[in-house]
Design an enzyme around this catalytic site. Structure first.
Site, PDB file in Angstrom:
ATOM      1  N   CYS A 223      -1.233  14.187  -1.460  1.00  0.00           N
ATOM      2  CA  CYS A 223      -0.829  15.289  -2.302  1.00  0.00           C
ATOM      3  C   CYS A 223       0.325  14.960  -3.212  1.00  0.00           C
ATOM      4  CB  CYS A 223      -0.351  16.410  -1.399  1.00  0.00           C
ATOM      5  SG  CYS A 223      -0.314  15.926   0.312  1.00  0.00           S
TER       6      CYS A 223
ATOM      7  N   PHE B  30      -4.518  17.441  -1.461  1.00  0.00           N
ATOM      8  CA  PHE B  30      -5.775  16.799  -1.788  1.00  0.00           C
ATOM      9  C   PHE B  30      -6.359  16.379  -0.458  1.00  0.00           C
ATOM     10  CE2 PHE B  30      -7.957  13.804  -5.000  1.00  0.00           C
ATOM     11  CZ  PHE B  30      -9.077  13.674  -4.194  1.00  0.00           C
TER      12      PHE B  30
ATOM     13  N   ASN C 212       3.651  13.942   1.868  1.00  0.00           N
ATOM     14  CA  ASN C 212       2.713  13.256   0.985  1.00  0.00           C
ATOM     15  C   ASN C 212       2.427  11.920   1.627  1.00  0.00           C
ATOM     16  OD1 ASN C 212       1.338  11.883  -0.954  1.00  0.00           O
ATOM     17  ND2 ASN C 212       2.953  11.925  -2.480  1.00  0.00           N
ATOM     18  N   GLY C 213       1.195  11.723   2.045  1.00  0.00           N
ATOM     19  CA  GLY C 213       0.835  10.459   2.664  1.00  0.00           C
ATOM     20  C   GLY C 213       0.105  10.659   3.965  1.00  0.00           C
TER      21      GLY C 213
ATOM     22  N   LYS D  87     -13.469  -8.582   5.799  1.00  0.00           N
ATOM     23  CA  LYS D  87     -12.039  -8.543   6.124  1.00  0.00           C
ATOM     24  C   LYS D  87     -11.404  -7.273   5.592  1.00  0.00           C
ATOM     25  CE  LYS D  87     -11.330 -11.669   2.242  1.00  0.00           C
ATOM     26  NZ  LYS D  87     -10.560 -12.737   1.651  1.00  0.00           N
TER      27      LYS D  87
ATOM     28  N   GLN E  96      -6.471 -15.214  -0.457  1.00  0.00           N
ATOM     29  CA  GLN E  96      -5.675 -16.266  -1.002  1.00  0.00           C
ATOM     30  C   GLN E  96      -6.605 -17.344  -1.518  1.00  0.00           C
ATOM     31  OE1 GLN E  96      -2.588 -17.264   1.688  1.00  0.00           O
ATOM     32  NE2 GLN E  96      -1.391 -18.308   0.147  1.00  0.00           N
TER      33      GLN E  96
END
Lengths: 1523, 490
Positions: free
Chosen positions: A28, A237, A257-258, A974, A980
């Site tokens: 959000c 969201f 948020n998260g 993976k 890499q």
């Protein structure tokens, strides 16, 4: 006849099929507006709502545009207003608690809920003062939100103690007791009452609303009498569309948020701690208020609940927040020791609640926000001359006069921003922490309490240490007992012991998942690693090691709520893998009586093998009983051991033993009394260590692996001495563990311990419920019987009289990674590879059918889940074959996998592209750019252009020349990892398309640095759509539990195609544990996605694609029936092109010229596009035949008809019998279409670029210079991207002459300002900008300077946000002011001048020039392998020196530097630049050049070669391959 | 941990064979031992494939990449351990097997394959005399193995190690089957066989030689006296040209007659070659182009033939694999040049004998040959002479090496109530059991004339089946099923 249900069907949040609401995610935007001096006004409220509306793009909508995911606001209790609107008297402000209550809509239910409330109010001594019906205006609510709308009333209550009316915090504690109990009981009675808040200090208004609707729905919020000095708002969201009013933010104290990555472990540990909870502040026995964490609530809600408890029990809100979200203190040498002691002490109390998180919080007096250690969420604040403070996820959410803004800043990783309205000031992070750290003598407590493992005395006698027998036979016998294979020694243990790192492999896995394997598998193999995708980012534990920690403390915990010196009487374990000596020290911990609190007891984990499963069951019961006893007797460390097996006694798998004891103790609520250390014979891979720790082990001693390695080294099988071998191996396990944690975005082992971030595939749900409580297990599988059978088989091998073992064969050969005849089944074996190659090369359909029937029968024998399905013929009448759609139309649904040019040769890459272009299918560029020569060749170009985390070669030109754009969030082989490309593989032609330097290694970060959450993904989709409005945008996900929910979120983020990849997909290089143990089969992921999209009414708007070891027509048809419309293939077309599954892609030695750049080997490539065409045409033909038999005329008709699949009546081997695949076949009851039917819903209408393009007509027509001037707001996102796409489409990659288009903007630009702007376009911004400025910049010029009216010193303030110039390949950027985290991340060619950067500056940079005329943050230049950064007054301690050297600026660079600073001055009027230029050349001495070592070396070679007139490329590669 | 770039650094190299003029003067093996560093270098060429096709191409499932890697690292002992784990007799296969593994080697796709066979034999040589590994306990079950060729010996060894009491019956005077008198010493010196037999004896295997089951000893009785019987009598009935005019002339022999006679002399079992089979001074014509023909060729040269001509029905094969006809990794039809071919003689391709021409005294003087084309129709071979191409070739001794037609153990089979197939072989179920209870079959007798690796593989698999039949504990390794076939296009 069933009665017709006339009510619109309300999708429910119940678990059904593969959908489980537990996996819903949200993310959000948030903001707060506060008056620094605490002056209440309605303006603050109105501004809060205004800011919220400007965050609309960070929220989302469901299937209906008018149903939001949730919005809300937290205010100070507007006492004056309530006093006027209630019809009963209120006590003085602060002496009553109030809050909205979401009540059942049915009257009777409501009455029952209110009854419960009355009961608890009375019980808690609270008085209900009255109720108010909260006025609402629901007219513009969407149908879904309306259907779920609760009855909303407002409660007022007060309480007395000792005759005095309680106020403020004291009253809140009583309200808390009432609320907790009411919520629990009404929930249990099915008449749930939910309190958004109930407090004397704050009030929350929220609901399932859009940001626009919040204010209109609650008229209160528009009432000028509602006044507050604080307004905290949030726009949500969520990944689903199910109605839920309570899930909107803010919660009682926070807006978040998260994500909380570690939530499972945190919940478990909280539950375990409950027994010891006690507080003198919260009245009564706390047990009535348990559980602390409401079951089924979201991670944010649980976070809020724990925070609330810590706060109400006496900690200040900032203190409680820092305890739960500590900064990365472990590896920071510069941290104030007192602050470090504060953190270390609190680490003994609680593991971090690991983000990615930005949390805003308020108790009505203070309001603040904090970022977690990784700093992966944005947050910007500013203060006006009138003491208005605004903080938001973005800059520009309020239109303030630039002249009034006196200070600006951003949230920084691990730092807190705090406004104290009582004190009338902003409190600095340093001050908050210093004050908290000084509250107690934490360091003294730690000195007295903590013991380091190394300080423990070596045991007097080697108690419990294995007698080192050197008896090879005994070693072999024990290896047999634990199922060691020759292959493990050769491919896993040997390399780890030799190199100190986990080995890498390539190609996908094509062996059966454990429950389908006929071979005994270790229990570890049934648990698949989960990983972060879209809703949260994985992290890079190598380049960003400073945020990680493998150290943890073990020992008994005390009362979380009232800690003291005794709380840190613990042992510090520096490393989660311990050797035999360290284990001996732990076992002997209190041998001399010095540490009475620390008795260690070894628990024997053996059972009588002839007693079978019942034997394991009863032993576990006994063990749990014994464990409880020894805890009672004072044991504080339990060593769970599987040593000592005999002919009669076999080991219980360490994992089962550990998980069983862990869960037993959690249930018994004694878990925090002890630490579990596992002495394990079966643990040997990094995955094993991870699972053990994930299920509760604090440390693991893999004694048999250690002994085996010592033996290998001693007998010369390893090139290193035994002690080194063991050390290397332990290091490799620890590093591997860290990497597995990182896949989930978890930084510290203390948060990973018990976090259970795994999915069981093939375990019986009863077994899981009992021993692995809370783990998903969706297809059933083996129980204790199966586990016993596998142990018994291994035991029999060790102790039985199997004559086959006597002669020669010591250990099982293995055959997991490399095919072996007597090893594991592989779908690609010599026969199937041969048949496939021959069929397609000689164009013989009969041979192809031999190939498919062989593969299908291998699949049925356990090779894949789909092999177990039966296709139900006869349900529908068959269709004549000639009525089925032609093969030529079916092949259009086929695509080839994303394999980068670089990972495979030009020959192989083009072969696939040509074949797919001829067929009308789609090939995929992979991550690595595309040669311009191919971009414009309709036959040779890749239709799908991939955008991965490295952004290699992602230029505007690349993006506009694409049919489809694919965002790779994860890769089957993976997931959750980056990649890499070693220098030796970066041949000159690869370097050119990747915009890199030949011979210099390239790193792809694990996350997209512009996607840390779902709304970020929506932003990237928006960016791409702007650049290329006609391309379909794909989002590639990997199957894991919960992927369906992520997919729903992706659909809401407006992707066109969702690709679900199986865990078995291929790779050019991946750690072996990822190849084997991460992710789930696509059958599960696809079915879950289909079901979730259908249930959310989102299926019709997206196309679903699937890939992962698809090989036959049957595979395609199964995928179609499960819901996929398009199908991807990678391994099979490679085999058709000549691949023979060498699995050496990572070594550049592919002998058939595919996965190599070596010209000698490329010459051996024998593939032809015709072969690949044959393959797909044959495949389509076979699909047609299936369709005819099933009764479909086209694939479209078949999509989603899972009911035509049947589970094989009897899975014909012992392990498979417990499987139940019926959940995959569930078809949600919905009338909606089962496939995509509607046109894409895009949202480019609001783009400022429409105006810019219109204004730039002359330039676009013929390059006539154009000047444009506009105002800009934060809602204008991706400014310049669409214009840039237009320029590039017309003028190609070279763009236009410099400054042909000059756009001048005033205001605050939204995210992705100047993204993908090509040469010829200059954007000049007066004001400031948000995140992702210059993303993918492809030659354009960006200039950002403060508004001319701004009163502050520009160089001291932030001007633009995080992740600037991500993936830029060329162009210029001048910023007058400071910028955020990860500046110039993955820059490979742009030139930039800024006046200060945040943490992780120039991360993974491979080219370009960066000049920093101000301070830098931590971890500068991590993973930087190219380009040069010039930093003024550099603090060397802040540089990550892994790849770079610090040098004085060389004479030739001095000119360049001066030139750049002059340009900066010219463009921005920078004062700093002016001062430096004034002191030139003295000033240049104050600069340091940060130069990647390898880059420097190669540049020198190039210069030398050029000077000598030799071919530069040849010279470089000769040198690189030699070195 | 193999060296991933070994195949790019080293070309395929084999140790030199002994010089032709020297070697044709004796009967010793043509290969001198190879130096360590050469073998290790060659093993380094192994790419340690994800799918080792060699390991599949070998019916035994030899773990070729594993022992290649061990040899690369110089751990000969461990390599021998791994090699012996799947192959009872690597010292035989390393000398005699035509190496389908090398045909399947992934390197062979575009360069010369790894010298797998050479590495194998070098491992076996260095492993030294194999020490007996007797079973730990005795089951008391008795098994008779009829025939002491590689199939019978492999089965006997496996069963003995599993603790069964095994007796091997051999009609010849010494055990070994074809290894003993069928294969010339220049390919396999007999001390290898003797050494291996000593090991088997040390593991408890008993040998009854000179006992022709079905003739000297009733097969039915043998069955009655044992808990199980394995028939591994080979496929020794040589194909003949009975319909060709002149076949009854003297001087025309089946190849095996020639080889056995010669080998018995070399073994010291007979003095001097029987004059009728001695090639000394004669113009020898060998009909047939296969391994047996090459063996006759080598023997004939060593006997002092005046000339040797080898006739092949088929046209001269290509030097390299024809990818359309024999795609990798199938066994390719290519010109195979054995050491015997280096020693002299002429190879004539695409010809067939039309008649044998007598000298008027009842002895062959010449063969009349014609150029032919060979076609295949409905699974049958159609040989069509090209008109006008007939010519005569001088021939004092004609050896027919044109293949085998199945078992010659008719009497024993009859006593067990078993019959042979059209191909002259004995059928069995998936458990290797024939129509007679407790009677099993393996090797050429089951498969028809085939490679030594197939014989050993079948012997091992049949042993596993017998072990299971006898209710033995655990399972013995079974590398092949009776229906297993090499990877092929058909």
């Amino acid at each position: 006849m069933a009665s017709a249900n006339l009510q619109p069907r309300r999708p429910s949040r119940r678990r059904q099929g593969l959908y489980d609401p537990a996996y819903e995610h949200d993310a959000c935007g948030f903001a707060f507006v506060a008056d620094l001096r605490g002056r209440r006004s309605h303006d603050i409220v109105a501004n809060g709502l205004a800011a919220l509306r400007r965050l609309d793009h960070r929220g989302a909508r469901g299937a209906e545009p008018d149903t939001g995911d949730g919005a809300g606001i937290l205010l100070q209790v507007p006492d004056a207003f309530y006093r006027e609107v209630v019809d009963f008297p209120l006590p003085p402000s602060g002496e009553y608690a109030t809050g909205l209550v979401f009540l059942p809509t049915a009257e009777a239910d409501e009455a029952r809920a209110v009854q419960v409330l009355q009961k608890y109010a009375q019980a808690e001594g609270a008085e209900i003062l009255g109720w108010r019906d909260v006025p609402v205006e629901p007219d513009d609510l969407g149908a879904t939100a309306e259907a779920a709308r609760p009855r909303i009333r407002q409660l007022f209550l007060s309480a007395h103690r000792d005759g005095a009316r309680l106020a403020g915090l004291d009253l809140d504690r009583v309200a808390f007791c009432v609320r907790k109990q009411v919520e629990r009981e009404t929930r249990e009675r099915g008449v749930a009452a939910y309190f958004p808040s109930l407090s004397a200090r704050t009030v929350v208004y929220k609901g399932m609303l859009t940001p626009q609707q919040l204010g209109s729905f609650y008229p209160d919020l528009r009432d000028p009498r509602v006044r507050s000095a604080i307004a905290l708002v949030h726009s949500r969201f969520s990944t689903n569309t199910f109605p839920s009013w309570p899930l909107a933010h803010p919660y009682r104290f926070v807006a978040h948020n998260g994500e909380i990555n570690t939530i499972r472990g945190n919940r478990n540990w909280m539950a375990a701690r409950e027994a010891l909870l006690n507080s003198h502040l919260i009245p009564g026995d706390l047990r009535r208020l348990l559980p602390v964490c409401t079951p089924g609530a979201s991670d944010s809600a649980n976070f809020d609940e724990v925070l609330e408890l810590l706060h109400l029990a006496g900690r200040s809100l900032p203190h409680a927040v820092l305890m739960m979200i500590p900064e990365a203190w472990e590896n920071d040498p510069d941290m104030d020791p007192a602050v470090r002691a504060f953190y270390r002490f609190h680490a003994c109390l609680m593991e971090p609640w690991d983000g990615p998180a930005a949390v805003a919080f308020s108790d009505g007096t203070v309001v603040g926000a904090v970022l977690d250690r990784n700093g992966l969420r944005p947050g910007r604040w500013w203060r006006t001359s009138d003491d208005l403070v605004v903080l938001a996820s973005e800059a520009g959410v309020l239109d303030l006069d630039p002249a009034s803004v006196v200070a600006k800043g951003r949230l920084r990783p691990g730092r807190m921003f705090l406004v104290d309205t009582a004190a009338g000031r902003i409190v600095s992070d340093e001050e908050i922490k210093a004050e908290l750290a000084a509250a107690h003598p934490y360091q003294e407590w730690l000195d007295a309490g903590l013991t380091h493992l190394a300080d423990l005395p070596a045991p007097a006698h080697v108690g419990g240490r294995p007698a080192r027998r050197g008896d090879a036979e005994s070693l072999v016998r024990r290896q047999q007992m634990f199922g060691y294979t020759e292959e493990e020694f050769k491919l896993l243990l040997g390399p780890m012991a030799r190199d100190g790192a986990e080995p890498v492999g390539s190609m996908g896995t094509d062996t059966p998942i454990s429950p389908l394997s006929r071979r005994p598998r270790l229990l570890y193999d049934y648990l698949h690693q989960l990983f972060a995708q879209v809703t949260n980012p994985p992290l890079d534990a190598i380049r960003e090691e400073l945020v990680t920690s493998l150290s943890m403390t073990i020992g008994p915990e005390g009362n979380l709520l009232e800690p003291g010196p005794a709380s840190c009487r613990q042992i510090v374990l520096p490393y989660p893998v311990i050797d035999n000596d360290e284990l001996a020290r732990i076992l002997a911990i209190n041998e001399d009586g010095d540490r009475p609190g620390f008795r260690a007891v070894r628990i024997c984990g053996l059972y009588r093998v002839r007693d079978g499963a019942a034997g394991i069951r009863s032993r576990l019961v006994e063990i749990c009983r014994r464990v409880s006893e020894v805890i009672e007797e004072g044991a504080r460390i339990l060593v769970l051991s599987d040593r000592g097996a005999t002919a009669d006694l076999a080991p219980i798998p360490s994992l089962l033993l550990t998980a069983a004891v862990h869960q037993h103790l959690v249930r018994e609520q004694t878990r925090t009394q002890v630490a579990l250390v596992v002495e394990s014979g079966d643990c040997r891979e990094v995955h094993h260590v991870a699972v053990l720790i994930g299920y509760g082990a604090a440390a693991v001693n893999p004694y048999l692996a250690l002994e085996s390695i010592e033996h290998m080294a001693a007998t010369g099988a390893l090139p290193v001495p035994p002690a080194t071998a063991v050390r290397n191996y332990v290091t490799a396990l620890g590093k591997g563990l860290l990497k597995i944690m990182s896949k989930m975005g978890i930084s510290t082992v203390s948060s990973y311990c018990g976090a259970q971030v795994f999915e069981a595939i093939g375990l019986d749900p009863t077994l899981v419920e009992r021993y692995f409580t809370g783990t998903a297990s969706r297809i059933g599988g083996i129980g204790l019987e199966g586990i016993h059978a596998e142990v018994a088989a291994r035991h029999a091998r060790a102790y039985g009289a199997d004559p086959g073992e006597r002669a020669h064969r010591r250990l099982d050969p293995g055959g997991e990674y490399q095919w072996r005849r007597d090893g594991e089944l592989h779908l690609f074996n010599p026969e199937t590879v041969f048949l496939l190659q021959h069929a397609t090369r000689s164009r013989q359909y009969e041979v192809f059918r031999r190939y498919t029937s062989t593969v299908d029968s291998l699949a049925a024998a356990g090779g894949s889940l789909r092999g177990l399905f039966q296709l139900r013929e006869g349900v529908r009448p068959p269709v004549p074959l000639d009525e089925v759609e032609p093969a030529s139309s079916i092949v259009r649904r086929f695509s080839t996998g994303a394999m980068s040019y670089g990972s495979i040769s030009a020959e192989a890459h083009e072969t696939l592209a040509i074949a797919m272009n001829r067929l009308g299918g789609r090939s995929n560029s992979g991550e690595g750019g595309e040669d311009p020569d191919r971009l414009y060749d309709p036959m040779r170009r890749s239709a799908v252009k991939q955008i991965a985390s490295g952004r290699f070669g992602v230029t505007t030109e690349y993006l506009v020349n694409a049919t489809d754009l694919q965002i790779k969030m994860a890769q089957g082989a993976k997931p959750g990892e980056g990649g890499q490309l070693p220098g030796a593989k970066v041949w000159p032609w690869i370097a050119r398309t990747r915009h890199a330097t030949p011979g210099v290694g390239l790193i792809s970060p694990p996350p997209h640095h512009d996607i840390y959450s779902i709304e970020d993904l929506a932003q990237l989709i928006y960016d791409l759509r702007n650049v290329n409005p006609t391309a379909r945008v794909h989002v590639k996900l990997v199957a894991e539990v919960g992927v369906g929910t992520v997919a729903a979120g992706v659909a809401k983020a407006k992707a066109d195609v969702i690709l679900i990849s199986g865990h078995d997909g291929g790779t050019g290089a991946s750690p072996l544990n990822s190849l084997k143990h991460a992710g789930a089969p696509w059958e599960l992921g696809l079915a879950e996605t289909q079901q979730t999209l259908l249930r959310n009414n989102l299926r019709d708007r997206v196309t679903v694609q699937v890939d992962g070891q698809l090989k036959t027509g049957r595979d395609v048809v199964v995928a179609a029936l499960l819901g996929a419309e398009e199908y991807g293939f990678a391994t099979a077309p490679l085999i058709v092109s000549g691949c023979v599954m060498m699995r050496v892609c990572h070594l550049d030695t592919c002998p058939v010229g595919i996965a190599t750049q070596n010209p000698e080997l490329r010459a051996r490539f024998t593939g032809k596009p015709e072969f690949v065409e044959n393959f797909f045409l044959f495949l389509a033909e076979e699909v047609r035949e299936w369709l005819a038999r099933l009764g479909f005329r086209s694939l479209d008709e078949a999509i989603g008809h899972a009911e035509l699949l049947d589970v094989r009546p009897a899975v014909d081997h012992w392990k498979g019998r417990g499987l139940d695949l019926s959940a995959l076949l569930h078809v949600p009851e919905t009338s909606g279409p089962r496939r995509r039917t509607s046109a894409p819903r895009h949202d480019l209408d609001g783009a400022l670029d429409h105006e810019l393009i219109a204004a730039c007509g002359p330039a676009l027509a013929d390059g006539t210079p154009v000047r444009v001037r506009r105002a800009v707001r934060n809602e204008h996102r991706s400014v310049g991207a669409m214009l840039g796409g237009e320029v590039t489409r017309r003028f190609g990659g070279k763009g236009l002459p410099d400054d042909t288009i000059e756009v001048t903007l005033h205001g605050t630009a939204g995210q992705s300002f100047g993204a993908f702007v090509p040469a010829g376009v200059t954007l000049r911004l007066y004001g400031d900008a948000n995140d992702y400025v210059g993303k993918g910049l492809s030659g354009g010029r960006l200039v950002i300077r403060p508004d001319p009216a701004a009163p502050f010193a520009a160089e001291e303030h932030i001007i633009a946000g995080n992740t600037i110039l991500y993936g830029a390949t060329g162009g210029e950027l001048y910023c007058r002011g400071r910028v955020g985290e990860r500046f110039a991340v993955r820059n490979s060619g742009a030139v930039a001048v800024v006046e200060g950067v945040g943490d992780h500056g120039c991360e993974y940079m491979t080219g370009g020039r960066v000049v920093v005329l101000g301070p830098i943050g931590r971890n500068f230049a991590a993973g930087m392998s190219g380009g040069v950064a010039f930093v003024w007054r550099l603090d060397p301690a802040l540089v990550n020196r892994g790849l770079v050297d610090l040098e004085p600026v060389s004479p030739s660079e001095r000119l360049e530097l001066r030139d750049l600073i002059e340009r900066h001055h010219e463009e921005t009027g920078s004062v700093v630049a002016a001062r430096l230029l004034a002191r030139w050349p003295a000033a240049v001495e104050e600069f340091t050049a940060v130069v990647p070592r390898e880059y420097r070396r190669v540049t020198k070679i190039m210069q030398a070669a050029e000077a000598a007139g030799r071919d530069v490329d040849t010279a470089v590669m000769a040198e690189v391959l030699q070195g | 941990m193999a060296d991933p770039t070994g195949f790019l650094k080293y070309p395929r190299r084999l140790p030199p064979r002994r010089p032709v003029p020297v070697r044709i003067r004796d009967w010793r093996e043509v290969y001198p031992p190879a130096p360590d560093d050469l073998v290790r270098e060659q093993a380094t060429r192994c790419m340690d494939c994800g799918i080792p096709f060699c390991h599949d191409g070998c019916p035994l499932g030899n773990r070729i990449p594993d022992w290649n890697d061990l040899v690369r690292g110089g751990d000969w002992e461990a390599a021998a351990e791994v090699l012996h784990a799947t192959n009872n007799f690597p010292e035989f296969t390393g000398r005699l097997c035509p190496a389908p593994c090398e045909a399947a080697c992934v390197l062979g796709i575009n360069q010369a394959p790894v010298t797998i066979k050479q590495v194998e034999v070098e491992i076996a040589n260095r492993a030294g005399p194999p020490a007996p590994r007797p079973g730990r306990s005795r089951t008391g079950r008795r098994v008779a193995v009829v025939g002491s060729g590689p199939a019978g010996l492999a089965a006997a060894q496996q069963l003995a190690r599993a603790g069964h009491e095994v007796t091997v019956y051999e009609r010849d005077d010494a055990p070994g089957g074809l290894l003993r008198y069928g294969i010339p010493d220049f390919k396999l010196e007999k001390h290898h066989v003797d050494r291996r037999l000593a090991q088997l004896r040390g593991e408890g295997v008993r040998f009854e030689t000179g006992v022709h089951v079905g003739v000297d000893l009733s097969a039915a009785r043998l069955r009655a006296e044992h808990d199980a019987v394995l028939l591994a009598c080979g496929a020794l009935r040589g194909r003949d040209l009975t319909a060709t005019p002149g076949r009854s002339l003297a001087g025309i022999h089946l190849a095996m007659e020639h080889l056995v006679a010669a080998n018995r002399v070399v073994a010291g079992k007979a003095h001097g070659f029987p004059p009728s089979l001695d090639a000394a001074g004669r113009h020898v014509v060998i009909v047939g182009g296969g391994d047996t023909a090459a063996d006759c060729l080598g023997v004939a040269h060593r006997q002092g033939a005046a000339s040797v001509t080898q006739l092949d029905l088929y046209p001269r094969p290509p030097e390299e694999r024809d990818l359309d006809r024999d795609p990798w990794p199938t066994w390719p039809w290519i010109l195979r040049t054995y050491p015997a071919h280096e020693e002299g003689g002429e190879r004539v391709f695409a010809v067939a004998v039309q008649a044998f021409v007598g000298d008027g005294a009842g002895r062959v003087r010449a063969v009349r040959i014609a150029e032919v084309t060979v076609a295949r129709r409905d699974g049958r071979r159609l040989v069509t002479p090209v008109p006008g191409t007939e010519r005569e070739l001088r021939a004092d001794l004609v050896l027919l090496a044109i293949g085998f037609e199945g078992t010659d153990a008719g009497p024993a089979l009859a006593q067990l109530g078993l019959s042979v197939t059209d191909r002259g072989t004995v059928d069995c179920g998936p458990d290797w059991q024939t129509g007679a209870d407790g009677v099993f079959v393996a090797g050429d007798m089951h498969r028809g004339a085939s490679l030594i690796v197939w014989a050993i593989a079948e012997g091992r698999a049949a042993a596993a089946a017998i072990h299971a039949y006898l209710g033995g504990e655990g399972r013995l390794p079974a590398p092949v099923t009776p229906a297993a076939r090499p990877l092929a296009l058909r």
